[in-house]
Enzyme design. Sequence first.
Site: not given
Length: 695
Positions: A33-35
Amino acid sequence: MITMINQPKDKPQTHPKVTASHRDRMAYIYIRQSTVKQVLHNQESQLYQRRLSEQAALLGWSDERIKVVDSDLAQSGRESSQRQGFQKLVTEVSLGNVGIIFSYEVSRLARNNSDWYQLLDLAAMFDTLIADSDGIYNPYNYNDRLLLGLKGTMSEAELYLLKQRLSAGRLNQVKRGEYRQRLPTGLIRESNGQVSKDPDKQVQDTIQFVLNKFALIGSCGKVVRHLRSENVLIPRRHIQQGFSEIVWKVADIATVSDIIKNPAYAGAFVYGRSQSSQATNRRIRKDLADWIHIEQKCYPSFISWQQFLQNQEQIKQNAMSYKQLFHKSQGVTRNGSALLQGLIVCGYCGHKIKVHYKVQKTFRYSCSGLQRTVDTSTCMSINGSTLDAVVVQAFFEVLRPANLDMLEEVLKHQKESQQQIDNQWQQRLERSDYEVSLAHRRYQAVDPDNRLVAAELEKQWELKLQQLQEHKEAFKLFQQKPVSSELCPQLKEQFQHISDTLPTLWTNLDNDQKKELLRSLIKSVIVTDVHSGKVELKIVWISGHHSLLVDYPPALRQSDMLNHEQLLEHIHTFWKQGDDDKTIAKKLSDLGFRSARSTCFNWQTVQKLRLQNRWLSFSKQIDKAQGVDGYLTMKGLAEKLECDASWISRKIKDYTIPPEFVKRHPQGGVYLIKNTPETIIQIKQRIKSKRKSHH
């Protein structure tokens, strides 16, 4: 297609692309997941990705051959350098240990084509399958690879479009005045959205003190040294997990520079001060002219916008990098003895001339701009002290005092600074006293039977008491420092006639003070090395006018002098006339010639040049000859008598050789002996009789 439904593990699914060879190797489940925000608040996506391990089991992989890679959570897929899990996955594929890679979608594995196609090439080479929510693909198969490549391209384009939409939306908020940027320390946002100064008076006064000090001193480094010398701490807002608190730190360059460069302290809302670089993936500061949006009078200001612009220009002038040197920044004044540091410019290439200090505490101005650009020789290398003297003298001549109250202004600023620091200490003592009271109330409120908590609170109370005592002692030392007094009438009178008194006071000033005075009137000094014996200077004053001067600095070698050939001709002429070295040196000085290191000629320089050209003195010529005008030299007589010339000299001095046989040459002063047969016979007889008498 992989269907996310629960099925019994004892009924494995079959797929035409999954073979026993694949099942003998590992099945990797890649989760990303990116953040951090997504990891904390979007739990459903993470759970959905983890359930891919169930699909691996349904396709025939045992639990011990299923590995979940989740070390890249909260990492962006734009590049693989920061994703340790992805790098490990690629390594395992290249070793032939992976049979299949499960990922919810292609964007989880990579958001750029370089990483994606590298993985596809390795997977095709080592027969590794790739599975997502739509199906299972074999990168070795042309159709599957084409589809995977299209998905990777769309994933990269999707990231770009997302960034574009977010950026456009943010910019629209900025233009409408609805965008809320993070405020620096000293400014806070109220619950109604309005921005005000921090209610903590010490925070306000410290920020104001730093800004005022820079406006007066003009150097971040000097402001830091002053703050540290006065033990003034800098407030910084520390935000962690939604909570913020003020932390007091020792002053450093980064903190002070951030305060000086932040336009919010001038009351301005600014967007676009920095921009991400695609090449380096770092944010690059933009020039003020390239800022996207500037709106003044949005926040309570500590300084005016005009003062902010002056501060930025001063920082630009202080810079000393190659790019900024090329753009004519002067650099901050330093304590070196080269007074034209930052002001002197090469008249050939236009670059700032560098200063090179020698071991003997001397220095030279040198430039090699043309050597770096067009592969020629160095532009120039000039003795620095003589150039400084010429420019300082020109500075004295153009200085006009009018009604100057500069020194009184400086003392006024010093007094104000002293008062501000005193206020800082008072506020620090007040804060320390409050912290002691707070620690004491916490200790009094605890249950005495809870000894563990009581002991810790008592320890904190004692620590706060100790800090309060240290602050009181430091404040006492600060109060003992001498305070600058006002000008007495005599000093005021001297200052009104500064153009007359400054040359006398000049030697008592520090080098950085001298440089600041020179910069108050001089914008730049352009130097052209016409020849090593002559230098032309063009002093550009801050008014825009300029002065042309000529200097004759010392040269490295006498042969570098402008009139060296003419000088040698004069020396040769005087030598042929029979003049000695001292006489030649005086005649050359009278004619205006000068040596490489002096304004006049000395006999040692003349002798050196004469011997280099083998122009021997008259006495040396006679000494080397056998005889002159019917007379024998000592060398000639020594050969006739078969002895040494020094022995002949001694016999002349002890009168063994009669004085009537000897005379001195009127020009060279050397001994000459009569060259007749009778004389030679008599000399031999006298020498022979002298020897017998000794025996």
